[in-house]
Design a protein around this motif. Sequence first.
Motif, short mmCIF file in Angstrom:
data_model
loop_
_atom_site.label_atom_id
_atom_site.label_comp_id
_atom_site.label_asym_id
_atom_site.label_seq_id
_atom_site.Cartn_x
_atom_site.Cartn_y
_atom_site.Cartn_z
N GLY A 50 0.83 -1.20 0.00
CA GLY A 50 0.00 0.00 0.00
C GLY A 50 0.86 1.24 0.00
N PHE A 51 0.21 2.37 -0.32
CA PHE A 51 0.89 3.66 -0.20
C PHE A 51 -0.14 4.74 0.03
CE2 PHE A 51 0.31 3.23 -4.80
CZ PHE A 51 -0.04 4.49 -5.24
N GLN A 52 0.33 5.82 0.63
CA GLN A 52 -0.55 6.94 0.95
C GLN A 52 0.24 8.22 0.70
OE1 GLN A 52 -1.96 7.62 5.18
NE2 GLN A 52 -3.82 6.89 4.17
N SER A 53 -0.36 9.10 -0.10
CA SER A 53 0.31 10.37 -0.40
C SER A 53 -0.50 11.52 0.18
CB SER A 53 0.49 10.54 -1.90
OG SER A 53 -0.76 10.70 -2.54
N ALA A 72 -4.71 19.85 3.37
CA ALA A 72 -3.96 18.84 2.63
C ALA A 72 -4.95 17.86 2.00
CB ALA A 72 -3.01 18.11 3.56
N ILE A 73 -4.52 17.20 0.94
CA ILE A 73 -5.35 16.23 0.23
C ILE A 73 -4.65 14.87 0.30
CG2 ILE A 73 -6.35 15.60 -1.99
CD1 ILE A 73 -6.33 18.66 -2.62
N ILE A 74 -5.40 13.85 0.70
CA ILE A 74 -4.84 12.52 0.90
C ILE A 74 -5.30 11.56 -0.20
CG2 ILE A 74 -6.75 11.68 2.34
CD1 ILE A 74 -4.62 10.37 4.16
N ALA A 75 -4.46 10.62 -0.52
CA ALA A 75 -4.81 9.52 -1.43
C ALA A 75 -4.23 8.24 -0.85
CB ALA A 75 -4.25 9.77 -2.83
N THR A 76 -5.06 7.20 -0.79
CA THR A 76 -4.65 5.94 -0.17
C THR A 76 -4.92 4.78 -1.12
OG1 THR A 76 -5.30 6.83 1.98
CG2 THR A 76 -4.97 4.43 1.84
N TYR A 77 -3.95 3.89 -1.25
CA TYR A 77 -4.09 2.71 -2.11
C TYR A 77 -3.52 1.52 -1.37
CZ TYR A 77 -4.83 6.45 -5.37
OH TYR A 77 -5.31 7.59 -5.96
N VAL A 78 -4.34 0.49 -1.17
CA VAL A 78 -3.91 -0.73 -0.49
C VAL A 78 -4.22 -1.90 -1.41
CG1 VAL A 78 -4.30 -2.23 1.50
CG2 VAL A 78 -4.20 0.24 1.81
#
Length: 144
Positions: A50-53, A72-78
Amino acid sequence: MAKLLNEIIAIGGTTAHAEPFDEAGIVDTFIAPRLAISCFVAVNGSKIEGFQSLEWADPEWPGEDPLPADWAIIATYVDPHAHKMGIGRSLFAETAKSAKAAGAVFIDATIRRENKGGQAYYQAMGFRDYREGKATISKRYSLG
């Protein structure tokens, strides 16, 4: 990271991204975008799970619903095969520290309406609904 995100894109329904990413696209969009704050990666052995920016809201955003510059703006991918294993929770612990250190006031997560898993994840992390669009629900996390 591209392999993971491209699998999520191919499955459909959980990300607004429709086109596959290559390495340069991952760097430009998540690792080192113009308004970057952080990007954390969860790794198990040699596999990215996963990663989170996190990046600053763009004060020059020409689209609908601009956000204040101190958000801030978050993006999460698992990895879809690694859900419910604490990866997102671990990523967010680091991202929240990074956002606080950078001086962000809120973190925005704008999620597709059909992405019930994403909505539940952000709700569990402490995000609360603050805006609804035609195709999205926006949640915010207070850092204050």
